[in-house]
Design a protein around this motif. Structure first.
Motif, mmCIF file in Angstrom:
data_model
loop_
_atom_site.group_PDB
_atom_site.id
_atom_site.type_symbol
_atom_site.label_atom_id
_atom_site.label_comp_id
_atom_site.label_asym_id
_atom_site.label_seq_id
_atom_site.Cartn_x
_atom_site.Cartn_y
_atom_site.Cartn_z
ATOM 1 N N GLU A 166 -4.437 -9.325 12.928
ATOM 2 C CA GLU A 166 -5.445 -10.920 13.273
ATOM 3 C C GLU A 166 -6.235 -10.612 14.639
ATOM 4 O OE1 GLU A 166 -2.242 -14.373 12.459
ATOM 5 O OE2 GLU A 166 -2.228 -12.951 11.253
ATOM 6 N N GLU A 167 -5.837 -9.948 15.340
ATOM 7 C CA GLU A 167 -6.512 -10.468 16.576
ATOM 8 C C GLU A 167 -7.098 -8.348 16.838
ATOM 9 O OE1 GLU A 167 -4.666 -12.543 19.830
ATOM 10 O OE2 GLU A 167 -2.843 -13.168 17.661
ATOM 11 N N MET A 168 -6.972 -7.448 17.449
ATOM 12 C CA MET A 168 -6.749 -6.153 17.730
ATOM 13 C C MET A 168 -8.424 -6.034 17.232
ATOM 14 S SD MET A 168 -5.535 -2.441 17.020
ATOM 15 C CE MET A 168 -5.892 -2.625 15.080
ATOM 16 N N SER A 169 -8.971 -5.685 18.254
ATOM 17 C CA SER A 169 -10.624 -5.089 18.225
ATOM 18 C C SER A 169 -10.842 -3.949 17.306
ATOM 19 C CB SER A 169 -11.028 -5.586 19.945
ATOM 20 O OG SER A 169 -10.510 -4.911 20.648
ATOM 21 N N GLU A 170 -12.508 -3.342 18.010
ATOM 22 C CA GLU A 170 -12.264 -2.391 17.806
ATOM 23 C C GLU A 170 -11.887 -1.513 18.357
ATOM 24 O OE1 GLU A 170 -16.481 0.209 16.650
ATOM 25 O OE2 GLU A 170 -16.898 -2.007 15.194
ATOM 26 N N THR A 171 -11.886 -1.804 20.069
ATOM 27 C CA THR A 171 -11.794 -1.335 21.003
ATOM 28 C C THR A 171 -10.137 -0.879 20.739
ATOM 29 O OG1 THR A 171 -13.034 -1.924 22.964
ATOM 30 C CG2 THR A 171 -11.447 -0.963 23.376
ATOM 31 N N GLY A 172 -9.405 -1.658 20.670
ATOM 32 C CA GLY A 172 -8.320 -1.595 20.283
ATOM 33 C C GLY A 172 -7.900 -0.607 19.136
ATOM 34 N N TYR A 173 -8.570 -0.571 18.069
ATOM 35 C CA TYR A 173 -8.332 -0.141 16.826
ATOM 36 C C TYR A 173 -8.454 1.739 17.139
ATOM 37 C CZ TYR A 173 -8.999 2.199 12.547
ATOM 38 O OH TYR A 173 -8.700 2.293 10.950
ATOM 39 N N CYS A 174 -9.450 2.058 18.314
ATOM 40 C CA CYS A 174 -9.968 3.052 18.749
ATOM 41 C C CYS A 174 -8.560 3.770 19.924
ATOM 42 C CB CYS A 174 -10.836 3.370 19.115
ATOM 43 S SG CYS A 174 -12.483 3.003 18.370
ATOM 44 N N HIS A 175 -7.890 3.339 20.204
ATOM 45 C CA HIS A 175 -6.883 3.335 21.403
ATOM 46 C C HIS A 175 -5.951 3.379 20.322
ATOM 47 C CE1 HIS A 175 -5.087 3.634 24.868
ATOM 48 N NE2 HIS A 175 -4.654 2.717 24.761
ATOM 49 N N LEU A 176 -5.689 2.707 18.841
ATOM 50 C CA LEU A 176 -4.949 2.517 18.063
ATOM 51 C C LEU A 176 -4.730 3.929 17.340
ATOM 52 C CD1 LEU A 176 -1.840 1.996 16.201
ATOM 53 C CD2 LEU A 176 -3.949 0.959 15.406
ATOM 54 N N LEU A 177 -6.507 5.140 16.714
ATOM 55 C CA LEU A 177 -6.391 6.023 16.260
ATOM 56 C C LEU A 177 -6.252 7.225 17.857
ATOM 57 C CD1 LEU A 177 -9.150 5.620 14.570
ATOM 58 C CD2 LEU A 177 -7.290 5.033 13.217
ATOM 59 N N SER A 360 0.324 -0.660 24.665
ATOM 60 C CA SER A 360 -0.988 0.248 25.327
ATOM 61 C C SER A 360 -2.288 -0.497 25.132
ATOM 62 C CB SER A 360 -0.517 1.666 24.942
ATOM 63 O OG SER A 360 -1.848 2.593 25.579
ATOM 64 N N ILE A 361 -2.452 -0.689 23.800
ATOM 65 C CA ILE A 361 -3.562 -2.027 23.071
ATOM 66 C C ILE A 361 -4.274 -2.996 23.949
ATOM 67 C CG2 ILE A 361 -4.470 -2.779 21.155
ATOM 68 C CD1 ILE A 361 -3.108 -0.606 19.468
ATOM 69 N N ARG A 362 -2.725 -3.763 24.065
ATOM 70 C CA ARG A 362 -3.986 -4.101 24.475
ATOM 71 C C ARG A 362 -4.205 -4.603 26.165
ATOM 72 N NH1 ARG A 362 -1.837 -9.499 22.749
ATOM 73 N NH2 ARG A 362 0.079 -10.090 21.310
ATOM 74 N N GLN A 363 -3.928 -3.774 26.948
ATOM 75 C CA GLN A 363 -4.160 -2.965 27.772
ATOM 76 C C GLN A 363 -5.244 -2.008 28.108
ATOM 77 O OE1 GLN A 363 -0.580 -0.477 29.294
ATOM 78 N NE2 GLN A 363 0.052 -1.625 30.887
ATOM 79 N N ALA A 364 -6.105 -1.719 27.285
ATOM 80 C CA ALA A 364 -6.771 -0.649 26.442
ATOM 81 C C ALA A 364 -8.319 -2.349 26.436
ATOM 82 C CB ALA A 364 -6.994 -0.201 25.419
ATOM 83 N N GLU A 365 -7.708 -3.192 25.790
ATOM 84 C CA GLU A 365 -8.345 -3.961 26.135
ATOM 85 C C GLU A 365 -8.900 -4.795 27.072
ATOM 86 O OE1 GLU A 365 -7.935 -5.132 20.698
ATOM 87 O OE2 GLU A 365 -6.060 -6.098 22.802
ATOM 88 N N GLN A 366 -7.987 -5.360 27.536
ATOM 89 C CA GLN A 366 -8.088 -6.055 28.747
ATOM 90 C C GLN A 366 -9.081 -5.219 29.723
ATOM 91 O OE1 GLN A 366 -7.065 -9.087 29.694
ATOM 92 N NE2 GLN A 366 -6.135 -10.214 28.160
ATOM 93 N N ALA A 367 -8.503 -4.209 30.191
ATOM 94 C CA ALA A 367 -9.759 -3.447 30.811
ATOM 95 C C ALA A 367 -11.085 -3.285 30.463
ATOM 96 C CB ALA A 367 -8.238 -1.156 30.593
ATOM 97 N N ALA A 368 -11.342 -3.025 28.873
ATOM 98 C CA ALA A 368 -12.572 -2.752 28.368
ATOM 99 C C ALA A 368 -13.198 -3.859 28.910
ATOM 100 C CB ALA A 368 -12.046 -2.677 27.040
#
Length: 371
Positions: A166-177, A360-368
């Protein structure tokens, strides 16, 4: 190798980290680089016999990390990461990567084996202490497996699952990949290590699972090919281990645990139980990732791997329970509880890894957001 259009920051050091922790982290980084140099050394064992001092600093740091990770009450993330990275660098030599043949000159090194065994002995004792092994030995194994699989086939959504959906962004999706590519690009490779031996129905079922994971011998249908296509949609690195530095220690631990289970035939029942859980729960996990991709309105290529896995792992889960785990429970009645141990341990470690990935995804999104 493709360049990356998506920039992933590293999160190994917190802004408020103490000077002592920074020094320790630097020491681990230096020790890992020393170990990489040892791996590439011609005739490593003979060299260390002549000049043992070449490995002294690394050995001291290794002993320090083992104590910090497994013999104290504090949760030392840096020690865990260092140990799992070292262990993985040894374990990966059990697979062939189609790279420079020189990289394998020390694959049978007794020194590397001793490092591996030193880490595994402390780590596995620590892991087993988190489960009630005595209680597992008293279970009705077949009933326990059936009940667990029934629950895990459609588990309730956790807070992390809802976040992904419901919340993960495209940046987070790329980090997940990026993190998932660590396994997705070499998928099922470790399963191949248990397939040799006498022919029977269990062995043939495991071969069927492997063949489907490998696209029945066609590279275009191999699951890792679909994963590479997802990465390519975002112009990300499609090489195996391309995002190794992003992988949390909890994810590395899952990989290293699978190496241990598949390389030790005595652990065959534990591995079979673990693979049963992995295949049973897979569709529920991939449905979360697929829901996120659909919400983000991504292309079919950017989510095709999840769709393929949902279809095939539903079948694989049934095969693993009905044609592998339950028959093995009958064949090995005195040791059958190890199937449940493997199942429960894979679930425990998998949940821990999933939580680390979301953090880790949340950290990547915050950094972005602050870039």
């Amino acid at each position: 190798m493709q360049s990356n259009s998506v920039v992933f920051p590293k999160f190994g050091v917190r802004e408020n980290i103490t000077q002592i922790e920074e020094t320790t982290g630097t020491k681990y980084d230096r020790a890992e680089q020393q170990f990489i140099e040892l791996l590439a050394m011609e005739d490593l064992d003979a060299q260390l016999d002549i000049k043992p001092a070449k490995g002294n600093e690394f050995q001291q740091t290794l002993s320090m990390a083992i104590k910090a990770a497994y013999e104290t009450d504090r949760d030392d993330e840096q020690a865990h990461l260092f140990l799992q990275r070292i262990l993985y660098r040894i374990n990966r030599l059990n697979l062939f990567w189609y790279d420079d043949l020189h990289n394998y000159i020390n694959e049978r090194s007794l020194y590397l084996y001793s490092c591996r065994d030193l880490i595994e002995a402390a780590w596995q004792k620590w892991e087993l202490a988190q489960l009630d092994v005595a209680a597992l030995q008293q279970l009705d194994v077949k009933q326990a497996l059936i009940e667990r699989a029934s629950v895990d086939l459609n588990p309730p959504l956790s807070a992390d699952s809802r976040y992904i959906r419901e919340e993960m962004s495209e940046t987070g999706y790329c980090h997940l990949l990026a993190i998932a590519s660590f396994d997705g690009l070499v998928e099922a490779s470790r399963l191949s290590r248990v397939l040799g031996g006498s022919a029977n129905e269990v062995q043939c079922t495991l071969v069927r699972v492997l063949l489907e994971e490998y696209g029945n011998g066609r590279l275009s249908r191999k699951h890792s090919t679909f994963f590479a296509q997802m990465l390519a949609e975002f112009e990300m690195n499609t090489q195996p281990e391309g995002y190794f530095d992003l992988v949390p220690w909890e994810v590395l631990a899952c990989a290293n645990h699978n190496f241990l289970m598949t390389e030790r035939k005595r652990y065959f029942l534990r591995y079979s139980g673990a693979l049963t859980y992995f295949e049973v729960v897979g569709p529920a996990v991939y449905k979360n990732y697929l829901a996120a991709a659909q919400r983000l309105k991504l292309s079919e290529a950017a989510m095709g791997y999840w769709e393929l896995h949902i279809r095939e792992d539903e079948r694989h889960g049934r095969w693993m329970l009905d044609d592998v785990a339950l028959p093995l429970a009958e064949q090995y009645p005195n040791d059958a509880w190890e199937l449940v141990l493997g199942y429960d341990q894979e679930k425990l470690m998998g949940d821990r890894a999933a939580g680390a990935v979301v953090r880790s995804i949340r950290q990547a999104e915050q950094a972005a957001l602050v870039m």
